[in-house]
Design a protein around this motif. Structure first.
Motif, PDB file in Angstrom:
ATOM      1  N   ARG A   1      32.140  35.401  51.254  1.00  0.00           N
ATOM      2  CA  ARG A   1      31.278  35.445  50.082  1.00  0.00           C
ATOM      3  C   ARG A   1      31.233  36.892  49.605  1.00  0.00           C
ATOM      4  N   TYR A   2      31.538  37.096  48.333  1.00  0.00           N
ATOM      5  CA  TYR A   2      31.633  38.454  47.796  1.00  0.00           C
ATOM      6  C   TYR A   2      30.617  38.644  46.670  1.00  0.00           C
ATOM      7  N   GLY A   3      30.250  39.886  46.487  1.00  0.00           N
ATOM      8  CA  GLY A   3      29.267  40.182  45.454  1.00  0.00           C
ATOM      9  C   GLY A   3      29.795  39.905  44.057  1.00  0.00           C
ATOM     10  N   ILE A   4      31.089  40.227  43.856  1.00  0.00           N
ATOM     11  CA  ILE A   4      31.661  40.038  42.520  1.00  0.00           C
ATOM     12  C   ILE A   4      33.144  39.736  42.636  1.00  0.00           C
ATOM     13  N   ALA A   5      33.649  38.906  41.752  1.00  0.00           N
ATOM     14  CA  ALA A   5      35.082  38.655  41.620  1.00  0.00           C
ATOM     15  C   ALA A   5      35.591  39.559  40.501  1.00  0.00           C
ATOM     16  N   TRP A   6      36.596  40.373  40.809  1.00  0.00           N
ATOM     17  CA  TRP A   6      37.022  41.383  39.839  1.00  0.00           C
ATOM     18  C   TRP A   6      38.532  41.500  39.844  1.00  0.00           C
ATOM     19  N   ASN A   7      39.111  41.649  38.650  1.00  0.00           N
ATOM     20  CA  ASN A   7      40.555  41.823  38.497  1.00  0.00           C
ATOM     21  C   ASN A   7      40.858  43.297  38.219  1.00  0.00           C
ATOM     22  N   ALA A   8      41.378  44.000  39.230  1.00  0.00           N
ATOM     23  CA  ALA A   8      41.597  45.441  39.098  1.00  0.00           C
ATOM     24  C   ALA A   8      43.063  45.814  39.273  1.00  0.00           C
ATOM     25  N   ALA A   9      43.995  44.870  38.994  1.00  0.00           N
ATOM     26  CA  ALA A   9      45.400  45.242  38.878  1.00  0.00           C
ATOM     27  C   ALA A   9      45.567  46.091  37.619  1.00  0.00           C
ATOM     28  N   HIS A  10      46.728  46.728  37.469  1.00  0.00           N
ATOM     29  CA  HIS A  10      46.887  47.761  36.451  1.00  0.00           C
ATOM     30  C   HIS A  10      46.477  47.334  35.038  1.00  0.00           C
ATOM     31  N   ARG A  11      47.018  46.202  34.536  1.00  0.00           N
ATOM     32  CA  ARG A  11      46.784  45.858  33.132  1.00  0.00           C
ATOM     33  C   ARG A  11      45.350  45.431  32.871  1.00  0.00           C
ATOM     34  N   PRO A  12      44.796  44.492  33.646  1.00  0.00           N
ATOM     35  CA  PRO A  12      43.378  44.171  33.393  1.00  0.00           C
ATOM     36  C   PRO A  12      42.458  45.348  33.664  1.00  0.00           C
ATOM     37  N   LEU A  13      42.877  46.252  34.568  1.00  0.00           N
ATOM     38  CA  LEU A  13      42.052  47.416  34.879  1.00  0.00           C
ATOM     39  C   LEU A  13      41.901  48.320  33.662  1.00  0.00           C
ATOM     40  N   ALA A  14      42.969  48.432  32.867  1.00  0.00           N
ATOM     41  CA  ALA A  14      42.889  49.254  31.654  1.00  0.00           C
ATOM     42  C   ALA A  14      41.842  48.698  30.698  1.00  0.00           C
ATOM     43  N   SER A  15      41.845  47.372  30.509  1.00  0.00           N
ATOM     44  CA  SER A  15      40.826  46.766  29.642  1.00  0.00           C
ATOM     45  C   SER A  15      39.434  46.997  30.211  1.00  0.00           C
ATOM     46  N   SER A  16      39.279  46.814  31.531  1.00  0.00           N
ATOM     47  CA  SER A  16      37.962  47.013  32.152  1.00  0.00           C
ATOM     48  C   SER A  16      37.457  48.422  31.896  1.00  0.00           C
TER      49      SER A  16
ATOM     50  N   ASP B   1      32.815  55.770  38.317  1.00  0.00           N
ATOM     51  CA  ASP B   1      31.846  55.645  39.408  1.00  0.00           C
ATOM     52  C   ASP B   1      31.414  54.190  39.575  1.00  0.00           C
ATOM     53  N   TYR B   2      31.170  53.512  38.466  1.00  0.00           N
ATOM     54  CA  TYR B   2      30.789  52.102  38.518  1.00  0.00           C
ATOM     55  C   TYR B   2      31.915  51.265  39.124  1.00  0.00           C
ATOM     56  N   MET B   3      33.149  51.568  38.754  1.00  0.00           N
ATOM     57  CA  MET B   3      34.291  50.805  39.255  1.00  0.00           C
ATOM     58  C   MET B   3      34.477  51.012  40.760  1.00  0.00           C
ATOM     59  N   HIS B   4      34.261  52.225  41.246  1.00  0.00           N
ATOM     60  CA  HIS B   4      34.327  52.481  42.693  1.00  0.00           C
ATOM     61  C   HIS B   4      33.273  51.635  43.423  1.00  0.00           C
ATOM     62  N   ARG B   5      32.054  51.604  42.883  1.00  0.00           N
ATOM     63  CA  ARG B   5      30.982  50.846  43.532  1.00  0.00           C
ATOM     64  C   ARG B   5      31.260  49.344  43.482  1.00  0.00           C
ATOM     65  N   MET B   6      31.905  48.873  42.403  1.00  0.00           N
ATOM     66  CA  MET B   6      32.245  47.449  42.325  1.00  0.00           C
ATOM     67  C   MET B   6      33.283  47.068  43.372  1.00  0.00           C
ATOM     68  N   LEU B   7      34.219  47.965  43.645  1.00  0.00           N
ATOM     69  CA  LEU B   7      35.235  47.663  44.663  1.00  0.00           C
ATOM     70  C   LEU B   7      34.589  47.376  46.016  1.00  0.00           C
ATOM     71  N   GLU B   8      33.462  48.022  46.296  1.00  0.00           N
ATOM     72  CA  GLU B   8      32.790  47.837  47.586  1.00  0.00           C
ATOM     73  C   GLU B   8      32.202  46.431  47.736  1.00  0.00           C
ATOM     74  N   ILE B   9      31.961  45.751  46.608  1.00  0.00           N
ATOM     75  CA  ILE B   9      31.352  44.412  46.680  1.00  0.00           C
ATOM     76  C   ILE B   9      32.291  43.335  46.135  1.00  0.00           C
ATOM     77  N   ALA B  10      33.564  43.699  45.907  1.00  0.00           N
ATOM     78  CA  ALA B  10      34.530  42.750  45.359  1.00  0.00           C
ATOM     79  C   ALA B  10      35.362  42.118  46.469  1.00  0.00           C
ATOM     80  N   GLN B  11      36.140  41.105  46.120  1.00  0.00           N
ATOM     81  CA  GLN B  11      37.041  40.458  47.073  1.00  0.00           C
ATOM     82  C   GLN B  11      38.071  41.479  47.569  1.00  0.00           C
ATOM     83  N   PRO B  12      38.630  41.310  48.769  1.00  0.00           N
ATOM     84  CA  PRO B  12      39.476  42.333  49.391  1.00  0.00           C
ATOM     85  C   PRO B  12      40.700  42.747  48.572  1.00  0.00           C
ATOM     86  N   ASP B  13      41.312  41.826  47.845  1.00  0.00           N
ATOM     87  CA  ASP B  13      42.553  42.145  47.125  1.00  0.00           C
ATOM     88  C   ASP B  13      42.305  42.474  45.652  1.00  0.00           C
ATOM     89  N   ALA B  14      41.132  42.979  45.331  1.00  0.00           N
ATOM     90  CA  ALA B  14      40.765  43.200  43.924  1.00  0.00           C
ATOM     91  C   ALA B  14      41.756  44.120  43.209  1.00  0.00           C
TER      92      ALA B  14
END
Length: 563
Positions: free
Chosen positions: A306-321, A367-380
């Protein structure tokens, strides 16, 4: 009913049922009920027991068990243990039965299309679509398009993104009752291939397509290179009313105050939240970056998957984020003009296209993105849009950033674990920013090198595809697009989707924004650079300040090369 009609009906029924003998050794109601129920349950993911299947057959229990056992012995049905230790088993169609059932469905589809739809019986069944029964007022296709196909063999050609919306559009056109086109007239490709093929098509002497879809941020490049036609006159002649679209959505059609397309669908990136989890913990839905992190930490439990957030942080979606989060901190990625409600992408010149990534707002977004990685799924850091959506769909995260087009799966997908348990909020604000709701989606454009003889048909098709009736039909089928006020305000459309209501409320409150991803001619290059540099920062290969500086410098050089 006269004798001729009576015989025609009976002949149709006989032809319809005869192929079923190839699926089951007997063609009776019990065989039909057993196979239909088994195939439907397999597709929808429901377990089937032998007692349930016997009940469905409507045969006496002993007879039903013998019939099912015979189908097992005959290689049509297989038993599977419910688990490694369980004594109970479930029933499933074998590969042989599945193939036979699919072939039967294809034969039936072809027969109905031949008799009811007027399709040529030599036309392959994959070239048209078996649509759902039309309820209420049917959509009337343009008569010129229908006449051109039937009498002249002219079929319009489309280059579209490979997603559920455009697949549904292809199905509507190739529906055996509409008879407007065949499925092979629609080329659906991955977004990266769509971009490359769109550019390649512009280099041809004559366009291979009558209509192409382009991602909204690509407009500046396609328009400045002369690859798509200005269509202001087409819009006025077609009856499309720009005033029926939210101004932020209609502005995505415009580059340097010239209209080049029609918004065929819009999708809004929002934060999806598990309302049942928030309610059980007594937590309010997030409104700020800090709220998201705080709630995510409360729910994050990797040991239980169970993860805090589901997040897509591969290169292309990361640019939009990054561009969206920068906007949530009150800043645009480029030095575009400020307005009372944010920024404007109209009438840009060189001084309003300079990057402003290396900034305090850039550091806050990182800074927000770093903190999100801590609560995201392992392969974010390797996850794309569909990957993170799947994590949320399985019920493995409490929150997820998601485009509304993909969020439709949460209620429509048969195997969704979050059905009726999701609430949506505008993107939470960062320091110094607001709750922005970024617009995405596609424009339908006519290539500038289209054969002039085909232009009138293409214009008529464009008007029909963007009509209120066609868009409403898509909304009723589960696609929360609603770029037109008249659709999002329609009671039938509102009642069909929570997302339609939510997006409509954002539009009515003027909370939709299109400036986070400005459609400048060098957008795709800028997107690639941001994705690479931000990914380096989040993966620890660079410091945040170094990544922002490198991104700033690289985009400066890109802008200079673009002139």
């Amino acid at each position: 009913m006269n004798d001729h009609e009576f015989l025609r009906v009976y002949d149709f029924v006989d032809r319809l049922r005869r192929p079923f003998l190839g699926v089951a050794d007997v063609e009776d109601e019990a065989a039909w009920r057993i196979i239909h129920y088994l195939m439907r349950s397999e597709l929808e993911g429901y377990p089937v027991t032998i007692s349930k299947l016997a009940l469905v057959s409507n045969l006496p229990h002993g007879t039903a068990i013998r019939r099912i056992q015979g189908m097992i012995d005959g290689g049509l049905i297989e038993r599977r243990a419910a688990s490694e230790t369980a004594k109970r088993f479930t029933l499933h169609p074998t590969a042989r039965l599945s193939n036979l059932a699919i072939n039967y469905a294809a034969e039936t589809k072809a027969l109905i299309a031949e008799i009811v739809g007027g399709r040529n019986n030599e036309e392959h069944e994959a070239d048209y679509y078996f649509g759902a029964p039309q309820r209420g007022s049917p959509i009337i296709p343009p008569i010129n398009l229908l006449t051109s196909r039937v009498t002249k063999g002219v079929e319009l050609q489309f280059l579209l993104n490979d997603d559920n919306y455009f697949a549904a559009m292809r199905n509507m056109w190739s529906d055996f009752r509409n008879n407007l086109a065949s499925a092979k007239s629609f080329k659906l490709v991955h977004q990266n291939d769509l971009y490359r093929e769109g550019l390649a098509n512009g280099a041809r002497a004559v366009s291979a397509y009558d209509m192409i879809a382009i991602d909204m941020p690509w407009l500046g490049e396609f328009a400045s290179k002369g690859l798509v036609l200005p269509i202001g006159e087409v819009i006025r002649d077609s009856g499309i009313n720009p005033m029926d679209f939210h101004p932020s959505i209609w502005s995505t059609t415009t580059w340097q105050r010239v209209e080049y397309g029609v918004p065929i669908y819009c999708t809004i990136e929002v934060l999806a939240c598990r309302s049942d989890l928030f309610d059980s913990e007594g937590l309010a839905l997030p409104r700020t970056f800090d709220d998201v992190i705080s709630a995510g930490r409360a729910f994050h439990n990797p040991a239980a998957e169970r993860y805090g957030i589901a997040w897509n942080a591969a290169h292309r979606p990361l640019a939009s984020s990054f561009m969206f989060f920068l906007g949530c901190c009150g800043q645009s990625v480029l030095s575009i003009r400020r307005t009372p409600t944010g920024y404007s992408t109209e009438n840009l010149d060189a001084q309003h296209m300079r990057p402003q990534i290396d900034s305090e707002a850039g550091l806050l977004a990182l800074d927000y993105m770093h903190r999100m990685l801590e609560i995201a799924q392992p392969d974010a850091l390797d996850a794309h849009w569909d990957d993170s959506c799947a994590v949320f769909l399985r019920g493995q995260s409490a929150m997820g950033y998601v485009w509304t087009m993909r969020a439709a799966q949460f209620e429509a997908e048969v195997r969704s674990a979050v059905k009726r348990r999701v609430a949506y909020v505008p993107q939470p604000s960062g320091p110094g920013g607001t709750n922005t709701s970024p617009i995405g989606g596609f424009l339908l454009c006519i290539p500038s090198n289209i054969d002039p003889k085909r232009l009138p048909l293409a214009a008529e098709a464009l008007a029909w595809m963007a009509s209120r009736e066609a868009m409403k039909e898509h909304v009723k089928n589960g696609f929360p697009v609603a770029p037109r006020f008249s659709v999002s305000a329609d009671p039938e459309a509102i009642g069909s989707s929570q997302l339609v209501r939510f997006v409509g409320s954002l539009a009515n409150r003027n909370l939709l924004r299109n400036w986070q991803r400005p459609p400048v001619p060098f957008y795709t290059g800028m997107e690639r650079i941001i994705g690479e540099e931000v990914h380096d920062a989040l993966s620890g290969h660079k410091s945040d300040r170094a990544a922002l500086k490198d991104a700033q410098d690289r985009i400066e050089r890109l802008v200079d090369r673009a002139g």
